[in-house]
Enzyme design. Structure first.
Site, short mmCIF file in Angstrom:
data_model
loop_
_atom_site.label_atom_id
_atom_site.label_comp_id
_atom_site.label_asym_id
_atom_site.label_seq_id
_atom_site.Cartn_x
_atom_site.Cartn_y
_atom_site.Cartn_z
N SER A 136 -1.76 3.65 -7.04
CA SER A 136 -1.93 2.34 -7.65
C SER A 136 -1.30 1.21 -6.85
O SER A 136 -1.56 0.04 -7.12
CB SER A 136 -1.35 2.33 -9.07
OG SER A 136 0.06 2.56 -9.04
N GLY A 137 -0.46 1.52 -5.85
CA GLY A 137 0.19 0.50 -5.06
C GLY A 137 -0.67 0.03 -3.90
O GLY A 137 -1.81 0.47 -3.72
N TYR A 138 -0.13 -0.87 -3.10
CA TYR A 138 -0.88 -1.43 -1.98
C TYR A 138 -1.22 -0.38 -0.93
O TYR A 138 -2.34 -0.33 -0.42
CB TYR A 138 -0.11 -2.58 -1.34
CG TYR A 138 0.03 -3.80 -2.22
CD1 TYR A 138 -0.99 -4.20 -3.07
CD2 TYR A 138 1.19 -4.57 -2.19
CE1 TYR A 138 -0.86 -5.33 -3.87
CE2 TYR A 138 1.33 -5.70 -2.99
CZ TYR A 138 0.31 -6.08 -3.82
OH TYR A 138 0.44 -7.19 -4.61
N CYS A 170 6.55 0.50 8.45
CA CYS A 170 5.69 -0.47 9.14
C CYS A 170 6.42 -1.19 10.27
O CYS A 170 5.93 -1.26 11.40
CB CYS A 170 5.11 -1.47 8.14
SG CYS A 170 6.34 -2.29 7.09
N ASN A 224 0.83 -4.23 8.21
CA ASN A 224 1.80 -3.30 7.65
C ASN A 224 1.18 -2.25 6.73
O ASN A 224 1.73 -1.16 6.57
CB ASN A 224 2.88 -4.06 6.87
CG ASN A 224 2.30 -4.98 5.81
OD1 ASN A 224 1.61 -5.95 6.13
ND2 ASN A 224 2.57 -4.71 4.55
#
Length: 342
Positions: free
Chosen positions: A11-13, A148, A309
């Site tokens: 559900s995150g980026y 990143c 990133n």
């Protein structure tokens, strides 16, 4: 026959980028995307850019049945307790948290503030840096994808370190966009607080410096600043050249290191708007641009690195590692080149 894949913590980026890339991968059948908070809801409720691309719904992690490949995008310090329970759920596991990046549990405790819950597994993970560990990745079933800013700095410094062109420590000045804080960032990540700001959130000892030291063999001091961009990382890595090293030796080192690399480009031009690496033109792509600048007067070199990133700094790097592991072309699922202008 396609390879099945599951994204744990989707559900995150980073999870959303994994889903986006895997849906376009010719060898992957994405079967499961987990989220305890959004279980039962369509994946595109969290990732609206995927509307019309998938009918998958989020699965509760407890209901995960397994897949050929597991991508773990769970939070730092939580993943180390989760991974031991996942090892029998898939043949290949790629972890995108920080929990299995550092080989020494004492270094992990120093930078993450907690004891490692599975120290016996640390050595079993291969670093997910294709440009440094390609041979090991071909047979790796456990892969830890670096952070990143660490990826950008490692790739910027690697040619200098590998050729013995620098002495002593490396100072890394990093800046990152707001997506680096994740989809559920704190109060300081609200637009009202972030807009127009250049916030030094880590003036000393950012945790990624331990990864840079581990990969390059040089002590690292790192500062990190949050800037107004949504995506993107840029690092300026400064080090002293050894006696006798100059622009020619530096230039040759970068050419040797990256001439055959599909996702690292050397960008060090004398003129032009984007004459040194800039993350603005890398959004959505798996490229890392690197460029060295040598000060002829004082014997120092500044190596600039830039990437998205969420892609080369996370999900794209994980897909590239999997492509190597499976013997597929490294570009599979990673053909997007970025946009200009944006």
């Amino acid at each position: 026959m396609t390879t099945t894949a599951a994204v744990i913590g989707g559900s995150g980026y980073i999870g959303g980028e994994l889903v986006r890339l895997l849906l376009g991968h010719p060898e992957i059948d994405l079967t499961t995307v987990t989220s305890a908070r959004l279980a039962g809801r369509p994946v595109d409720t969290a990732h609206p850019n995927l509307r019309g691309r998938t009918r998958l719904t989020f699965t509760d992690p407890a209901a995960l049945s397994g897949a050929d490949v597991l991508f773990v995008a769970a939070p730092h310090t939580e993943t180390m307790a989760l991974v031991p329970r996942l090892l029998d759920r898939g043949k290949v596991l790629l972890d995108l948290s920080g929990d299995f990046r550092l080989r020494d549990p004492l270094v992990y405790r120093e930078h993450y503030g907690v004891e490692h819950a599975a120290p016996d597994l640390l050595e079993s993970f291969t670093p997910g840096i294709p440009e440094l560990y390609r041979d090991r990745l071909t047979g790796a079933d456990r892969i830890s994808v670096p952070g990143c800013m660490a990826t950008a700095a490692i790739l910027a410094v690697h040619p200098l370190a590998a050729d013995g062109l620098i002495d002593g420590e490396v100072a890394v000045d990093a800046r990152t966009g707001s997506s680096g804080s994740g989809a559920r960032g704190g109060p300081g990540d609200a637009h009202a607080e972030r807009s127009g700001a250049m916030r030094v959130f880590a003036p000393l000892r950012h945790r990624h410096q331990a990864e840079i030291t581990q990969a390059t063999g040089h002590p690292c001091r790192m500062t990190a600043t949050g800037v107004e961009a949504v995506r993107g990382v840029q690092v300026l890595c400064r080090a002293r050249l050894r006696d006798g090293a100059g622009p020619r030796e530096v230039r040759d080192a970068y050419r040797r290191a990256y001439a055959a690399e599909p996702f690292v480009r050397i960008v060090a031009q004398r003129r032009g708007t984007f004459r040194l690496p800039d993350p603005k033109i890398l959004a959505g792509s798996n490229f890392c641009d690197v460029g060295p600048v040598v000060d002829r007067g004082d014997g120092w070199v500044t190596a600039v690195g830039a990437l998205d990133n969420l892609v080369k700094g996370g999900a794209g790097n994980a897909v590239q590692c999997l492509n190597i592991r499976m013997g597929w072309p490294e570009e599979f699922g990673l053909g997007f080149t970025g946009l200009h202008p944006v």
